[in-house]
Design an enzyme around this catalytic site. Sequence first.
Site, mmCIF file in Angstrom:
data_model
loop_
_atom_site.group_PDB
_atom_site.id
_atom_site.type_symbol
_atom_site.label_atom_id
_atom_site.label_comp_id
_atom_site.label_asym_id
_atom_site.label_seq_id
_atom_site.Cartn_x
_atom_site.Cartn_y
_atom_site.Cartn_z
ATOM 1 C CD GLN A 209 -3.067 1.057 2.078
ATOM 2 O OE1 GLN A 209 -3.206 0.111 2.841
ATOM 3 N NE2 GLN A 209 -3.899 2.075 2.073
ATOM 4 C CG PHE A 210 1.500 3.807 -3.642
ATOM 5 C CD1 PHE A 210 1.586 5.188 -3.816
ATOM 6 C CD2 PHE A 210 0.474 3.118 -4.259
ATOM 7 C CE1 PHE A 210 0.651 5.866 -4.592
ATOM 8 C CE2 PHE A 210 -0.457 3.779 -5.032
ATOM 9 C CZ PHE A 210 -0.375 5.161 -5.198
ATOM 10 C CB THR A 211 -1.995 5.339 -0.255
ATOM 11 O OG1 THR A 211 -2.514 4.222 0.462
ATOM 12 C CG2 THR A 211 -2.386 5.261 -1.725
#
Length: 153
Positions: free
Chosen positions: A78-80
């Site tokens: 989850q790069f966010t």
Amino acid sequence: MLAVLQRVAEARVEIEGKVVGEIGAGLLVLVCAERGDSVAEADRLLAKILKLRIFSDEAGKMNRSVQDVGGGLLVVSQFTLAADTSGGNRPSFTGAAAPEDGRALYEYFVEHARKTHPQVQTGEFAAVMQVHLVNDGPVTIPLRMMPARGISG
């Protein structure tokens, strides 16, 4: 590297309506590689996750790790998690590792998790996923492993 741990009674990841990863009781691990991260941060993060005492003992105190209770790990990229919201209303993700570096560290993290923990399931890197979970507690713990900095001078 960044992670958000959620102690779950159950969790699963679906892609286009198909379940690709599923666990019963354990930890949902949302993980993000940041620019400058290396396998050293991945190793330290995994070690911390496996030893973190966030499961209840007989007295109801958080005194057991996911290893102690035999729980599963559901690891989802989850790069966010690297969002920077300080500059306005639209998050910037420039702190996240480049996609190829993020993928390499995510795959390394998963590979080593599978070598050290008996039950590891995953999502799919860079896919649009639906994550379903029943948070147990709720218990949600953020973790950050900063790159080691050399001393110059």
